[in-house]
Design a protein around this motif. Structure first.
Motif, short mmCIF file in Angstrom:
data_model
loop_
_atom_site.label_atom_id
_atom_site.label_comp_id
_atom_site.label_asym_id
_atom_site.label_seq_id
_atom_site.Cartn_x
_atom_site.Cartn_y
_atom_site.Cartn_z
N GLY A 147 29.52 48.32 46.18
CA GLY A 147 30.13 49.23 45.22
C GLY A 147 31.54 49.64 45.59
N LEU A 148 31.79 49.90 46.87
CA LEU A 148 33.11 50.36 47.29
C LEU A 148 34.17 49.27 47.15
N ILE A 149 33.73 48.00 47.21
CA ILE A 149 34.67 46.90 46.98
C ILE A 149 35.22 46.99 45.56
N MET A 150 34.35 47.28 44.59
CA MET A 150 34.81 47.37 43.20
C MET A 150 35.77 48.56 43.02
N VAL A 151 35.55 49.62 43.75
CA VAL A 151 36.44 50.78 43.64
C VAL A 151 37.85 50.41 44.10
N THR A 152 37.97 49.74 45.22
CA THR A 152 39.30 49.36 45.72
C THR A 152 40.01 48.41 44.77
N SER A 173 33.18 40.22 48.76
CA SER A 173 31.75 40.55 48.74
C SER A 173 31.03 40.02 49.98
N LEU A 174 31.25 38.76 50.29
CA LEU A 174 30.58 38.17 51.45
C LEU A 174 31.07 38.82 52.74
N ALA A 175 32.36 39.12 52.81
CA ALA A 175 32.92 39.72 54.02
C ALA A 175 32.33 41.10 54.28
N ILE A 176 32.23 41.95 53.25
CA ILE A 176 31.71 43.30 53.46
C ILE A 176 30.24 43.25 53.84
N GLY A 177 29.51 42.25 53.32
CA GLY A 177 28.11 42.10 53.70
C GLY A 177 27.95 41.67 55.14
#
Length: 503
Positions: free
Chosen positions: A125-130, A430-434
């Motif tokens: 979710g925070l990825i979409m915010v940035t 997405s893959l990186a944050i995971g």
């Protein structure tokens, strides 16, 4: 009718940040409220403390270790779809706990099903915010991150009332329904237009005389931001017949075909200049923010990027420092001669500092007073120093100030996580944050052994504080080598390109 264009730092951007705050408050707030359910499990099932702790330990492990799977799903299907699925799955896992006959089933449902759902709902979710911010990236991300603090203040009160009035099983049902509020928030968090996945389409190169010719393949997401190439037979040939609106170019060779004009085109006409004024600030270039849909290519990009390892090690060190603080802060202060009642004030001081840090320090990087890299380096070194000072002082007021400052630095630093990923790993966010969540969660498994060794065998937490705090100061200072890591990444990419060409 004028087509509505997404713009960063707009009202929609702040709505997305608020939605992220709501999701974070539900997911992280539940994590900080498990102590109440832990006691209820002991009373209801007559379980031992070891057995009652199993669902929550499994939940944390599944949440962290499931990060790479969640990241891969987000890279392939998009963060919003994964967040929606996670909200449903986490709700189902909690609802089914109401029908569980024993602790084993609650461990499977709450720890496994609900835990993986939480990982899906909270990781991306925070990825979409940035993605929705340019000028106020850190401030918007801080607002979304602050949800965990608000959730930790509100949800324990709600869960306590649920347990008092409806019992443990009724609490499971109501909590499962409460989690469904993730869905409307996730629906609002649509990725901006400049972050859409790429597919291949044919672009026509048009002569102004009306004869079309093929120009190859282009990404469809770039079609919204790029001009059709026109071959003018005469330099003075007017283009008013073609450029007849500020939102697009009507291709006269094909009926009902309209292509958007990038407002920052080098050869802007007066119409496109007025478009720039209306849609400012201009969204990032699609080619700069294009998301890699091939999982194998995304894994290759991450595994060969030195900055991925730098970010992962840095955040893993943060986790190694924070997790013991959550667990032993009260006991640590009692070892310094304070009563349990007084020691609990340090938890409140840390939480207040954490909230203020998440909401108040984004302007430093947003206004370019400091680069994100420099800010991260200073915060991590300061974080480690504050942790080391906890073992040095014994005065109540001095320790209260240090703990508050420690919480403030914690909040200000954690806001940088998705921003660092977006800056250094833009095509595989997405893959990186995971994967970073996995790398962060794995070292935390060592924390019980550290606590047991230093407190039970040596007799003091001080050795753990010196060891872990010293490591954090050292890792934080490694950010000074960021330019060298970027040069190394460039060399690795060149070698990969040469290998592909030779093949």
């Amino acid at each position: 009718m004028v087509k509505r264009i997404d713009a960063p730092d707009s009202a929609r951007s702040w709505a997305v940040a608020i939605a992220g705050c709501l999701i974070n408050s539900l997911m992280s707030g539940l994590t900080r409220s498990t102590g109440l359910i832990y006691v209820a499990l002991i009373d209801t099932f007559g379980a031992s403390r070891f057995q009652a702790n199993l669902p929550f330990t499994a939940r944390i492990m599944i949440k962290n270790l499931g990060g790479p799977v969640v990241g891969a799903l987000g890279q392939r299907f998009g963060p919003r779809n994964v967040t929606l699925a996670g909200g449903v799955l986490s709700s189902i896992g909690m609802l089914l706990c109401a029908f569980a006959p024993n602790i084993i089933w609650i461990t499977i449902l709450c720890g496994g099903v609900h835990g993986f759902g939480v990982s899906m709902a909270s990781t991306l979710g925070l990825i979409m915010v940035t993605q929705w911010f340019m000028k106020h990236k850190a401030t918007g991300t801080g607002l979304a991150f602050s949800g965990s603090c608000f959730g930790s203040l509100i949800l324990p009160f709600l869960i306590e009332k649920m347990l008092e009035n409806f019992g443990l099983f009724g609490c499971f049902i109501l909590t499962g329904g409460l989690i469904l509020n993730v869905l409307p928030a996730a629906l609002l968090m649509k990725e901006p237009s400049w972050m859409q996945k790429s597919t291949k389409k044919t672009v026509q190169v048009v002569d102004t005389s009306g004869s079309p010719s093929r120009n190859g393949l282009e990404d469809c997401s770039e079609l919204q931001n790029s001009s059709i190439i026109f071959r003018n037979k005469s330099k003075n040939q007017p283009t008013d017949s073609v450029l007849n609106s500020t939102d697009g170019i009507n291709n006269l060779s094909f009926s009902s075909s309209t292509m958007d004009v990038r407002c920052d085109n080098i050869n802007q006409t007066e119409e496109t200049k007025s478009c720039e004024e209306k849609t400012s600030p201009i969204p990032p270039k699609a080619e700069d923010m294009q998301q890699q849909t091939s999982l194998l290519k995304a894994i290759l990009i991450i595994s060969c990027d030195p900055m991925f390892y730098m970010i992962s090690i840095s955040l893993a060190t943060y986790a190694m420092v924070l997790d013991p603080v959550y667990i032993v802060l009260v006991d640590f202060m009692m070892d310094k001669g304070m009563t349990e009642k007084i020691s609990k004030y340090f938890i409140s001081a840390f939480s207040i500092g954490d909230l203020v840090g998440r909401l108040s320090f984004g302007w430093i990087t947003d206004r370019k007073l400091m680069t994100v890299k420099t800010f991260m380096m200073m915060m991590q070194i300061s974080h480690g120093v504050c942790y080391l000072l906890l073992a040095v002082f014994y005065d109540f007021y001095v320790l209260l100030f240090i703990v508050t400052l420690f919480g403030l630095i914690t909040g200000a630093s954690l806001v940088m996580i998705p921003i660092l990923v977006q800056i250094y790993l833009p095509s595989v966010q997405s893959l990186a944050i995971g994967c970073i969540a996995f790398a962060t969660g794995t070292p935390v498994l060592m924390v019980p052994f550290l606590i047991g060794y230093f407190r039970d065998e040596i007799g003091s937490y001080d050795g753990m504080v010196y060891a872990v705090g010293g490591v954090e100061v050292f890792i934080g200072s490694l950010w000074i080598f960021e330019p060298l890591l970027l040069k190394l990444r460039t060399k690795i990419n060149k070698k990969k390109e040469m290998t592909v060409i030779s093949i």
